[in-house]
Design a protein around this motif. Structure first.
Motif, PDB file in Angstrom:
ATOM      1  N   LEU A 144       0.839  -1.203   0.000  1.00 27.10           N
ATOM      2  CA  LEU A 144       0.000   0.000   0.000  1.00 27.10           C
ATOM      3  C   LEU A 144       0.872   1.252   0.000  1.00 27.10           C
ATOM      4  N   ASN A 145       1.944   1.194   0.784  1.00 31.07           N
ATOM      5  CA  ASN A 145       2.878   2.319   0.837  1.00 31.07           C
ATOM      6  C   ASN A 145       3.438   2.613  -0.552  1.00 31.07           C
ATOM      7  N   ILE A 146       3.751   1.555  -1.266  1.00 32.52           N
ATOM      8  CA  ILE A 146       4.284   1.719  -2.625  1.00 32.52           C
ATOM      9  C   ILE A 146       3.189   2.247  -3.556  1.00 32.52           C
ATOM     10  N   ALA A 147       1.982   1.680  -3.438  1.00 38.00           N
ATOM     11  CA  ALA A 147       0.880   2.118  -4.315  1.00 38.00           C
ATOM     12  C   ALA A 147       0.629   3.617  -4.168  1.00 38.00           C
ATOM     13  N   CYS A 148       0.707   4.107  -2.927  1.00 35.24           N
ATOM     14  CA  CYS A 148       0.478   5.538  -2.690  1.00 35.24           C
ATOM     15  C   CYS A 148       1.564   6.395  -3.350  1.00 35.24           C
ATOM     16  N   GLY A 149       2.754   5.824  -3.467  1.00 36.41           N
ATOM     17  CA  GLY A 149       3.852   6.594  -4.051  1.00 36.41           C
ATOM     18  C   GLY A 149       3.920   6.557  -5.563  1.00 36.41           C
ATOM     19  N   ILE A 150       3.292   5.559  -6.161  1.00 41.97           N
ATOM     20  CA  ILE A 150       3.448   5.413  -7.629  1.00 41.97           C
ATOM     21  C   ILE A 150       2.140   5.571  -8.402  1.00 41.97           C
ATOM     22  N   ALA A 151       1.037   5.757  -7.685  1.00 44.43           N
ATOM     23  CA  ALA A 151      -0.270   5.771  -8.371  1.00 44.43           C
ATOM     24  C   ALA A 151      -0.356   6.836  -9.450  1.00 44.43           C
ATOM     25  N   HIS A 152       0.308   7.962  -9.259  1.00 42.94           N
ATOM     26  CA  HIS A 152       0.197   9.059 -10.240  1.00 42.94           C
ATOM     27  C   HIS A 152       1.136   8.875 -11.429  1.00 42.94           C
ATOM     28  N   ARG A 153       1.704   7.684 -11.549  1.00 43.09           N
ATOM     29  CA  ARG A 153       2.584   7.327 -12.673  1.00 43.09           C
ATOM     30  C   ARG A 153       3.767   8.284 -12.832  1.00 43.09           C
ATOM     31  N   PRO A 154       4.594   8.366 -11.812  1.00 37.77           N
ATOM     32  CA  PRO A 154       5.737   9.291 -11.905  1.00 37.77           C
ATOM     33  C   PRO A 154       6.811   8.764 -12.849  1.00 37.77           C
ATOM     34  N   ASP A 155       7.639   9.672 -13.357  1.00 38.89           N
ATOM     35  CA  ASP A 155       8.763   9.266 -14.204  1.00 38.89           C
ATOM     36  C   ASP A 155       9.949   8.818 -13.360  1.00 38.89           C
ATOM     37  N   LEU A 156       9.977   9.321 -12.126  1.00 38.38           N
ATOM     38  CA  LEU A 156      11.093   9.014 -11.229  1.00 38.38           C
ATOM     39  C   LEU A 156      10.513   8.631  -9.861  1.00 38.38           C
ATOM     40  N   VAL A 157      10.950   7.500  -9.338  1.00 33.66           N
ATOM     41  CA  VAL A 157      10.461   7.068  -8.024  1.00 33.66           C
ATOM     42  C   VAL A 157      11.637   6.850  -7.074  1.00 33.66           C
ATOM     43  N   PHE A 158      11.512   7.445  -5.893  1.00 32.16           N
ATOM     44  CA  PHE A 158      12.481   7.187  -4.826  1.00 32.16           C
ATOM     45  C   PHE A 158      11.873   6.157  -3.885  1.00 32.16           C
ATOM     46  N   LEU A 159      12.605   5.096  -3.637  1.00 34.14           N
ATOM     47  CA  LEU A 159      12.137   4.101  -2.665  1.00 34.14           C
ATOM     48  C   LEU A 159      13.191   3.968  -1.572  1.00 34.14           C
ATOM     49  N   ASP A 160      12.815   4.332  -0.373  1.00 36.28           N
ATOM     50  CA  ASP A 160      13.758   4.321   0.741  1.00 36.28           C
ATOM     51  C   ASP A 160      13.491   3.082   1.602  1.00 36.28           C
ATOM     52  N   GLU A 161      14.310   2.070   1.409  1.00 36.34           N
ATOM     53  CA  GLU A 161      14.193   0.805   2.150  1.00 36.34           C
ATOM     54  C   GLU A 161      12.741   0.307   2.230  1.00 36.34           C
ATOM     55  N   PRO A 162      12.144   0.046   1.090  1.00 39.33           N
ATOM     56  CA  PRO A 162      10.714  -0.304   1.107  1.00 39.33           C
ATOM     57  C   PRO A 162      10.427  -1.721   1.590  1.00 39.33           C
ATOM     58  N   THR A 163      11.469  -2.520   1.795  1.00 36.53           N
ATOM     59  CA  THR A 163      11.206  -3.923   2.167  1.00 36.53           C
ATOM     60  C   THR A 163      11.616  -4.245   3.600  1.00 36.53           C
ATOM     61  N   VAL A 164      11.869  -3.195   4.376  1.00 35.95           N
ATOM     62  CA  VAL A 164      12.261  -3.437   5.770  1.00 35.95           C
ATOM     63  C   VAL A 164      11.135  -4.170   6.493  1.00 35.95           C
ATOM     64  N   ALA A 165      11.489  -5.197   7.232  1.00 37.39           N
ATOM     65  CA  ALA A 165      10.530  -5.980   8.030  1.00 37.39           C
ATOM     66  C   ALA A 165       9.441  -6.634   7.182  1.00 37.39           C
ATOM     67  N   VAL A 166       9.818  -7.055   5.978  1.00 37.29           N
ATOM     68  CA  VAL A 166       8.855  -7.728   5.110  1.00 37.29           C
ATOM     69  C   VAL A 166       9.293  -9.180   4.922  1.00 37.29           C
ATOM     70  N   ASP A 167       8.338 -10.104   4.889  1.00 37.66           N
ATOM     71  CA  ASP A 167       8.683 -11.514   4.727  1.00 37.66           C
ATOM     72  C   ASP A 167       9.229 -11.755   3.313  1.00 37.66           C
ATOM     73  N   PRO A 168      10.014 -12.837   3.140  1.00 43.74           N
ATOM     74  CA  PRO A 168      10.686 -13.060   1.841  1.00 43.74           C
ATOM     75  C   PRO A 168       9.734 -13.093   0.647  1.00 43.74           C
ATOM     76  N   GLN A 169       8.563 -13.697   0.832  1.00 43.38           N
ATOM     77  CA  GLN A 169       7.631 -13.782  -0.300  1.00 43.38           C
ATOM     78  C   GLN A 169       7.143 -12.394  -0.719  1.00 43.38           C
TER      79      GLN A 169
END
Lengths: 314, 382
Positions: A144-169
């Motif tokens: 959801l955090n990612i969806a909120c950041g990319i929904a407007h179809r940006p040309d450039l996306v910054f992702l700051d450690e988006p997988t912290v505390a996420v299970d491998p799958q």
């Protein structure tokens, strides 16, 4: 390839602490640029400075060819941000959150509706659109955090450690999604302290330590910069001093470590002498349960450059 | 963008149960509690007071007129004129609850030998005379019934808060409405101040150094002043809504009688109060780094200011007004309470105007400070 981001000699201090020390880097259009470094190395600070959210003492940041300022609305309109901490509003549903943040960029209601639906599909949140964030698992929340950041179809996306505390799958799902986003033409700046992630998805990698960019290049280029070669690991059934000494004296061995019947042999660059190791074991009549060789990793690169492992700071 | 932001922020705040509870439900609950406890006590015991016949008393016919008109009205207050010796003896024999000694400047000195409801009523009555001396002189000639209404308003209010006889007086219909007192008006001030939490919550959402949501909003291509304007409008809307619900509750459920012509004034007072409260919340939100601490401080401030505005005991309000008038001046709960009280009992628009002016000035000063801080574009650290 044109540069989307140009960071030139940026210095950022927090009192006495130098968070960014003459940081200079370039991010090319269409690539996934990984900013790798241990916690506290300045990755997030670098992103905040690129976004003109933090002040910096010296240097310049240009995004899409324009000096980045807080009122650079034209550039900001083309940027998406996924913060390290989940940045969504608890009382709003999944769909409302995405619509809210998308609406900060897109005025047209019909277009926004379509983009929100696309973002929900893209992140696989279709079954959860009416859920409140508190009802989502950690992985879904990150999506959801990612969806909120990319929904407007940006040309450039910054992702700051988006997988912290996420299970491998969920982590794999997220990384595959980012690669798909990149294939659709989005330039991505990705910070993490997980070397496996940058190796998996990044075209180029910058290694950051104490606010300095200590190395930059593709994964292979970075590994090529160091003197270390493969790491050979042997699980011995009955390790004895003679065989250890014999292995240590092999001319391609730069370092050898023994721990509970397990030997890790660090070879010199360009050397991959598994046969010699096997011959030495046979000559000393030493039985082993397994033996394998590994190419150098980015952790090896970081270790060799800084003398510390990437996760020493975790 | 402005209305998109407004709509979602409104929705987000409305879905925060703790904010809605403090700003809306809690004042209504207190109003019900006040009515059930304070408003239900019955008393028919008359309150005996007297004016001492001295030079000031003899020189003005006003005091005699007051005694005549108040005694003629259907109020528990019974007044007489006595010599100073008679008054003293009556007081010590418990035949009097207190007596007034007037001076030529219209000041009244109340003499009592004990404290209690009767003494509070006399004190409020005396204060009303002092505060409205010039108007009473004119009104006693032109409209004696109205003068009595004015004078007994304060004492009736004290009674309404502590006890009631359950019957409306012909001359002071609104005054003797049992459920109405300064206690109830102070609830508006308390509700508005609790509602300042909406502003703290908005600042929290806007500031990149407070929440990750704030970071995300700050990197969006939005003009900061427009963003702040939209957010401020959200707070005003929510606060005004809570205040209007409270007003409606007191009118329809607690049977407060408000003349139609005065309704716009009530709206203006609540608007000014919400404006000041929103600004207070914004300042707390901006200057206190931890939102939970800001919420806690706001709750503490709200309770303290409401208490000083007479929410739990009107005597406090009297003490603050006479001994620490500056504290009353900077207390938005007191300004709101006083404005509503003055409007309801006296229709004194001059006093209401002064209250409004203080509230708006407070809102403008604090609001400007908050906006100046909020409109910063970059942060030194996050």
């Amino acid at each position: 390839m044109a540069n989307v981001i140009e960071v030139d000699g940026v210095v950022k201090r927090y009192g006495e602490l130098v968070a960014l020390d003459q940081l200079s880097l370039e991010v090319r259009a269409g690539e996934i640029y990984g900013l790798l470094g241990p916690n506290g190395s300045g990755k997030s600070t670098a992103i905040y400075c690129m976004l003109a959210l933090l002040t910096h003492e010296r240097g310049e940041v240009r995004v899409f060819g324009q000096t980045m300022r807080p009122d650079s609305y034209d550039s900001k309109r083309r940027i998406g941000v996924v913060m390290q901490d989940v940045a969504v509003f608890g009382p709003l549903t999944v769909e409302e959150n995405i619509d809210f943040f998308c609406g900060l960029y897109i005025r047209d209601r019909a277009e926004r509706k379509r983009l929100v639906a696309d973002a929900i599909d893209f992140t696989g949140l279709g079954d959860f659109r009416k859920f409140l964030p508190a009802k989502l698992s950690g992985g879904l929340l990150r999506r959801l955090n990612i969806a909120c950041g990319i929904a407007h179809r940006p040309d450039l996306v910054f992702l700051d450690e988006p997988t912290v505390a996420v299970d491998p799958q969920s982590r794999n799902n997220i990384l595959e999604g980012l690669q798909e986003l990149n294939r659709q033409g989005t330039t991505i700046v990705y910070t993490t302290h997980y070397m496996e992630e940058v190796e998996q998805i990044c075209d180029r990698i910058g290694i950051l330590d104490h606010g300095q960019l200590i190395a930059e290049g593709t994964s292979d280029e970075l590994k090529g910069m160091i003197a270390s070669g493969d790491t050979i690991t042997v699980e011995l059934q009955d390790p004895n001093a003679a065989v250890i000494q014999a292995l240590r004296e092999l001319d391609f061995v730069s370092q050898l470590e023994l721990s509970e019947g397990r030997i890790e042999i660090q070879t010199r660059r360009g050397e991959r002498r598994l046969d010699s190791v096997l011959a030495t074991l046979a000559a000393h009549d030493t039985a082993y349960s397994s033996i394998y060789a590994q190419k150098p990793t980015l952790n090896t690169v970081f270790l060799e450059i800084t003398g510390r492992a990437l996760r020493d700071h975790d | 963008m402005f209305w998109h932001f407004y709509r979602y922020r409104l929705l987000t705040n409305l879905k925060q149960p703790q904010l809605v509870f403090w700003a809306l439900i809690f004042p209504l609950l207190l109003a019900v509690v006040f009515q059930l406890t304070i408003g239900g006590i019955q008393t028919d015991k008359p309150i005996h007071g007297a004016f001492v016949e001295n030079e000031a008393f003899s020189e003005s016919s006003v005091y005699r007129d007051i005694i005549t008109d108040v005694n003629a009205a259907d109020t528990p207050l019974k007044l007489k004129q006595l010599s100073i010796e008679e008054a003293r003896q009556a007081l010590f024999k418990n035949e009097l609850d207190g007596y007034f000694v007037a001076d030529k400047g219209g000041k009244l000195e109340l003499h009592v030998v004990r404290s209690g409801l009767e003494q509070n009523v006399l004190r409020s009555f005396g204060t009303a005379i002092e505060q409205r001396w010039a108007q009473i002189e004119d009104l006693l000639t032109a409209n004696p019934g109205r003068a009595v209404q004015w004078l007994t308003a304060a004492s009736q209010d004290e009674l309404a808060a502590n006890s009631t006889n359950g019957e409306d007086s012909e001359t002071a219909e609104r005054v003797s409405s049992n459920s109405v007192s300064v206690y109830f008006f102070s609830l508006f001030g308390m509700g508005a101040l609790f509602g300042a939490s909406f502003a703290i919550h908005e600042v929290e959402a806007l500031e990149a150094n407070k929440t990750p949501e704030g970071q995300r909003i700050r990197v969006a291509p939005l003009h900061h002043l427009r963003l702040i304007g939209s957010s401020f409008l959200v707070v005003l809307t929510l606060l005004l809504f809570c205040q209007l619900v409270q007003l409606a509750f007191i009118i329809w459920i607690q049977k407060l009688v408000i003349p139609l012509a005065l309704v716009p004034w009530y709206l203006v007072i609540t608007l000014a109060g919400t404006f000041a409260s929103a600004a207070i919340g914004a300042v707390l939100g901006v200057f206190i780094r931890k939102p939970d601490l800001a919420f806690g401080i706001n709750v503490g401030l709200s309770l303290t200011m409401s208490f000083l505005a007479g929410m739990m005991h009107d005597g406090i309000r009297y003490i603050i007004n006479t001994r620490l008038p500056w504290l009353s001046l900077i207390n938005p709960a007191e300004q709101m309470t006083d404005a509503l009280y003055s409007l309801y009992y006296y229709e004194d628009l001059g006093r209401v105007g002064r209250n409004l002016l203080v509230l708006v000035a407070m809102g403008l000063v604090l609001g400007s400070i908050a906006v100046l801080k909020l409109r910063r574009q970059r942060y030194v650290h996050l």
